[in-house]
Write a protein that holds these residues in place. Structure first.
Motif, PDB file in Angstrom:
ATOM      1  N   SER A  62     -10.109  80.486  42.796  1.00  0.00           N
ATOM      2  CA  SER A  62     -11.277  79.699  43.220  1.00  0.00           C
ATOM      3  C   SER A  62     -10.994  78.959  44.523  1.00  0.00           C
ATOM      4  CB  SER A  62     -11.666  78.691  42.131  1.00  0.00           C
ATOM      5  OG  SER A  62     -12.134  79.350  40.989  1.00  0.00           O
ATOM      6  N   LEU A  63      -9.740  78.455  44.676  1.00  0.00           N
ATOM      7  CA  LEU A  63      -9.379  77.757  45.910  1.00  0.00           C
ATOM      8  C   LEU A  63      -9.434  78.702  47.109  1.00  0.00           C
ATOM      9  CD1 LEU A  63      -8.420  75.232  47.372  1.00  0.00           C
ATOM     10  CD2 LEU A  63      -6.056  75.896  46.809  1.00  0.00           C
ATOM     11  N   GLN A  66     -13.050  79.257  48.021  1.00  0.00           N
ATOM     12  CA  GLN A  66     -13.568  78.070  48.726  1.00  0.00           C
ATOM     13  C   GLN A  66     -13.088  78.057  50.175  1.00  0.00           C
ATOM     14  OE1 GLN A  66     -12.236  74.770  46.326  1.00  0.00           O
ATOM     15  NE2 GLN A  66     -13.193  75.608  44.486  1.00  0.00           N
ATOM     16  N   THR A  67     -11.827  78.434  50.380  1.00  0.00           N
ATOM     17  CA  THR A  67     -11.267  78.453  51.730  1.00  0.00           C
ATOM     18  C   THR A  67     -11.953  79.501  52.597  1.00  0.00           C
ATOM     19  OG1 THR A  67      -9.118  77.721  50.880  1.00  0.00           O
ATOM     20  CG2 THR A  67      -9.143  78.726  53.070  1.00  0.00           C
ATOM     21  N   SER A  70     -15.501  78.219  53.452  1.00  0.00           N
ATOM     22  CA  SER A  70     -15.542  77.092  54.391  1.00  0.00           C
ATOM     23  C   SER A  70     -15.031  77.481  55.771  1.00  0.00           C
ATOM     24  CB  SER A  70     -14.741  75.910  53.838  1.00  0.00           C
ATOM     25  OG  SER A  70     -13.377  76.252  53.682  1.00  0.00           O
ATOM     26  N   ILE A 429     -18.184  72.068  53.776  1.00  0.00           N
ATOM     27  CA  ILE A 429     -17.662  71.333  52.612  1.00  0.00           C
ATOM     28  C   ILE A 429     -18.374  71.732  51.321  1.00  0.00           C
ATOM     29  CG2 ILE A 429     -17.058  69.365  54.067  1.00  0.00           C
ATOM     30  CD1 ILE A 429     -19.445  67.874  52.782  1.00  0.00           C
ATOM     31  N   PRO A 431     -18.652  74.551  49.510  1.00  0.00           N
ATOM     32  CA  PRO A 431     -17.945  75.241  48.424  1.00  0.00           C
ATOM     33  C   PRO A 431     -17.004  74.348  47.638  1.00  0.00           C
ATOM     34  CG  PRO A 431     -17.134  75.944  50.570  1.00  0.00           C
ATOM     35  CD  PRO A 431     -18.380  75.170  50.810  1.00  0.00           C
ATOM     36  N   TYR A 432     -16.410  73.323  48.308  1.00  0.00           N
ATOM     37  CA  TYR A 432     -15.480  72.432  47.622  1.00  0.00           C
ATOM     38  C   TYR A 432     -16.208  71.476  46.672  1.00  0.00           C
ATOM     39  CZ  TYR A 432     -12.189  74.118  51.110  1.00  0.00           C
ATOM     40  OH  TYR A 432     -11.399  74.919  51.902  1.00  0.00           O
ATOM     41  N   ILE A 433     -17.506  71.340  46.845  1.00  0.00           N
ATOM     42  CA  ILE A 433     -18.315  70.498  45.958  1.00  0.00           C
ATOM     43  C   ILE A 433     -19.059  71.353  44.943  1.00  0.00           C
ATOM     44  CG2 ILE A 433     -20.271  68.890  45.866  1.00  0.00           C
ATOM     45  CD1 ILE A 433     -19.463  67.951  48.679  1.00  0.00           C
ATOM     46  N   PRO A 436     -16.823  73.693  42.081  1.00  0.00           N
ATOM     47  CA  PRO A 436     -16.389  72.898  40.912  1.00  0.00           C
ATOM     48  C   PRO A 436     -17.562  72.434  40.040  1.00  0.00           C
ATOM     49  CG  PRO A 436     -15.193  72.207  42.875  1.00  0.00           C
ATOM     50  CD  PRO A 436     -16.269  73.139  43.339  1.00  0.00           C
TER      51      PRO A 436
END
Length: 503
Positions: A62-63, A66-67, A70, A429, A431-433, A436
Motif C-alpha cells: 500500500s505504501l 501511495q508513493t 503521489s 497528499i 493517497p496518503y489520506i 488508509p
C-alpha cells in the motif's frame, strides 16, 4: 477636442472584438488545442487504472502504491510551476510545441518499465510534462478570443478533459481485462499519439499570442498577428457566421508603419501603444512577487485554497473509485457511469457562464455547497457518485475561466500555473489520506471530500469580484485599467512622436 481621445480608450480586447470578431482562426486554434486537454483527461484515467493493476502484477505494498500515486502529482506540481516562468518569458506557442513532443516520448517510456523504481521515474516525468501543459491551452485561447465568447471557449476546453476520460475508457476496454489485469503498456502507447499530432498541427497552423507579444514590448509584431487573424477570419461563412459575431475586414486609408495587410490604422496603433503603456508598466513579468502585490494577494491566496481542495476531491475520487468498484466486483461501465456525470455539468456551464448574476464566482459557490451535500450522501449510498461528480465538474468548469481571467497577461500563465501547482499538492497528499481511510471503511473518503467542499465554499464566496463581462488585464473591480499622471505624459509623447514621423 483631442483627436486621439476616442482611440485612447481602445484596448486589445476591443480591437479583437471589433476588428477580428470570432471566426476561422479561433475555431481552428480551439480545435487543435482541445486535444491537449483531451489527452490530459485520458492520462488522468489511465494513471488511476494503472495502480490496481501494478499492485496485483508487481505485488506492491500500500505504501508503494501511495508513493507511485503521489509522485505523479509531485511531477505535476513542478511542471505547473515551471510553465509559468517559461511561458510568461519565452511565449505560449514554443511551450505548446515542447510539451506535446516531450509528452509523446514520456508516454512511451512506460514500455521500458519493469519494476517499481522504473515506474517512479516514468510517473514523475510524465506528471511533470502533464503539469507543464495544463495552463497553456487556457492561456492561449483566452488571449486570442473576444470577451463575449471567451468564457464559453474555455469551458469547451474543459469539456474535452471529460471527452478524454471517455477515450481512456475505450483504450482500457480494448487493452485491459478488468481493474486488476491487462496490457497496460499497450494502453499507454496508444494514448501517446494525440500529443504528437497536436504538436505537429500547432507548429503548422498556430501563431504566437498577440497579447503576449505586446506584453513583452513587441507591439508591431503583435499587431501583425492581429492582422493575420483578421485576414484568416475574412469571409466567414456557414455555421461559423451564424453562431459567432463575424466582422468584415476593411483596409485602412492610413495603415500603421510596418502593417502587413493594412487593416489597422496608425491611430489604432497609437491607441494600442497607450494601452500597452498603461497595462504593462510593471517590469516583473512572470514573478511570484507580482502574485502577492496589493492587487493580487487576497485573490491568489483564495484561489490557491480552492485549487488545493478541488484537486484533493477531484483527483482523489479518480484514485479511490477503482479500488471501491474493484472491491465490489464492478466493471468499467460502472466507473464510466460516474464520470459521465461531468457531461451535463459542462452543458449547463455553457448556458450560464456569461449570465452576470451567476457568472463564475456565484456558480462555483453554489456548486461547492451541493458537492458537500452529495459527498456526505455518498458515504451512505453509492448512487450519489454521479451527482457529486456533476457538481465537482461544475466547479472546475467555472474555475478555469476565472483563474485565467483574473491574472494579468504579464503573469497569467504563472498565476494559473502556480494555482494548479498548489492544487496538485492537494492531489499528491490524497493517497496518503484516502487509501488508509478506504482500508478503514469503504466510503470514509467521501467524508474527507465533504470537508474540502465546505472549505472551498467559504473561500469562493470571499473572492473579491467576478470576472464575467470584464476585459482581460483590468486592474479594479469595475473592469477598468487604472491610470496615473506618468501614463498620461507617455501618451502625449507617443502622439507627438507619431505625428512627427508622419510629417
Amino acid at each position: 477636442m483631442n483627436p486621439y481621445k476616442e482611440n485612447a480608450k481602445l484596448s486589445l480586447d476591443q480591437l479583437i472584438e471589433k476588428r477580428c470578431g470570432t471566426g476561422k482562426y479561433q475555431i481552428l486554434a480551439l480545435s487543435i488545442l482541445v486535444f491537449i486537454d483531451l489527452n490530459d483527461g485520458c492520462e488522468l484515467i489511465l494513471m488511476s487504472f494503472l495502480m490496481p493493476i501494478l499492485k496485483t502484477e508487481w505485488q506492491l505494498t500500500s505504501l508503494q502504491i501511495q508513493t507511485l500515486t503521489s509522485i505523479f502529482y509531485l511531477g505535476m506540481v513542478l511542471g505547473s510551476l515551471l510553465t509559468g516562468f517559461v511561458a510568461d518569458r519565452k511565449g505560449r506557442l514554443k511551450c505548446i510545441y515542447l510539451s506535446c513532443i516531450i509528452q509523446f516520448f514520456m508516454a512511451n517510456s512506460f514500455l521500458l518499465c519493469t519494476n517499481f523504481y522504473h515506474m517512479i521515474f516514468a510517473r514523475l516525468g510524465y506528471g511533470f510534462v502533464y503539469g507543464f501543459s495544463i495552463p497553456l491551452t487556457t492561456t492561449m485561447i483566452s488571449e486570442i478570443t473576444a470577451p463575449d465568447v471567451r468564457g464559453r471557449f474555455l469551458i469547451v476546453i474543459n469539456f474535452f478533459v471529460s471527452v478524454g476520460k471517455i477515450y481512456a475508457f475505450l483504450l482500457a476496454f480494448l487493452c485491459l481485462e478488468n481493474f486488476n489485469r491487462g496490457h497496460w503498456r499497450l494502453m499507454m502507447t496508444l494514448s501517446s499519439t494525440t500529443s504528437l499530432i497536436v504538436g505537429i498541427l500547432a507548429w503548422i497552423f498556430l501563431m504566437e499570442s498577440p497579447r503576449y507579444l505586446m506584453a513583452s514590448g513587441q507591439v508591431v509584431e503583435g499587431l501583425n498577428i492581429i492582422e493575420e487573424i483578421i485576414h484568416k477570419n475574412e469571409n466567414n461563412k456557414g455555421l461559423i457566421s451564424r453562431i459567432f459575431k463575424s466582422v468584415q475586414p476593411e483596409v485602412s486609408s492610413d495603415p500603421f508603419k510596418g502593417s502587413k495587410y493594412g487593416y489597422i490604422s496608425a491611430k489604432e496603433r497609437i491607441a494600442i501603444e497607450k494601452w500597452v503603456t498603461k497595462v504593462f508598466r510593471s517590469e516583473n513579468r512572470g514573478t511570484l512577487r507580482e502574485l502577492f502585490n496589493k492587487n493580487n494577494k487576497s485573490t491568489t491566496i483564495r484561489l490557491w485554497i480552492i485549487w488545493f481542495c478541488i484537486n484533493f476531491m477531484y483527483f482523489g475520487q479518480l484514485l479511490i473509485l477503482p479500488f471501491i468498484l474493484g472491491s465490489k466486483q464492478k466493471t468499467f461501465v460502472d466507473y464510466l457511469t460516474t464520470v459521465l456525470g461531468e457531461i451535463p455539468s459542462i452543458i449547463l456551464s455553457l448556458l450560464i457562464v456569461e449570465i452576470p448574476f451567476l457568472g463564475r464566482r456565484n456558480t462555483m459557490a453554489i456548486s461547492f455547497f451541493f458537492a458537500t451535500v452529495m459527498h456526505v450522501w455518498s458515504y451512505y449510498a453509492s448512487w450519489p457518485y454521479f451527482f457529486a461528480r456533476f457538481f465537482m465538474k461544475e466547479c472546475w468548469a467555472m474555475l478555469y475561466p476565472y483563474s485565467t481571467e483574473i491574472f494579468h497577461t504579464s503573469n497569467r500563465t504563472l498565476g494559473f500555473g502556480s494555482s494548479a501547482a498548489v492544487g496538485r499538492i492537494g492531489a499528491a497528499i490524497s493517497p496518503y489520506i484516502l487509501i488508509p481511510l478506504f482500508e478503514q471503511e469503504l466510503h470514509l473518503p467521501f467524508l474527507a471530500f465533504a470537508v474540502s467542499s465546505v472549505v472551498s465554499t467559504f473561500a469562493t464566496i470571499t473572492l473579491p469580484y467576478d470576472t464575467v463581462g470584464k476585459s482581460l488585464d483590468f486592474q479594479n473591480s469595475d473592469g477598468e485599467v487604472e491610470s496615473n499622471k506618468e501614463d498620461e505624459i507617455k501618451e502625449i509623447m507617443m502622439v507627438l512622436i507619431e505625428k512627427k514621423n508622419q510629417n
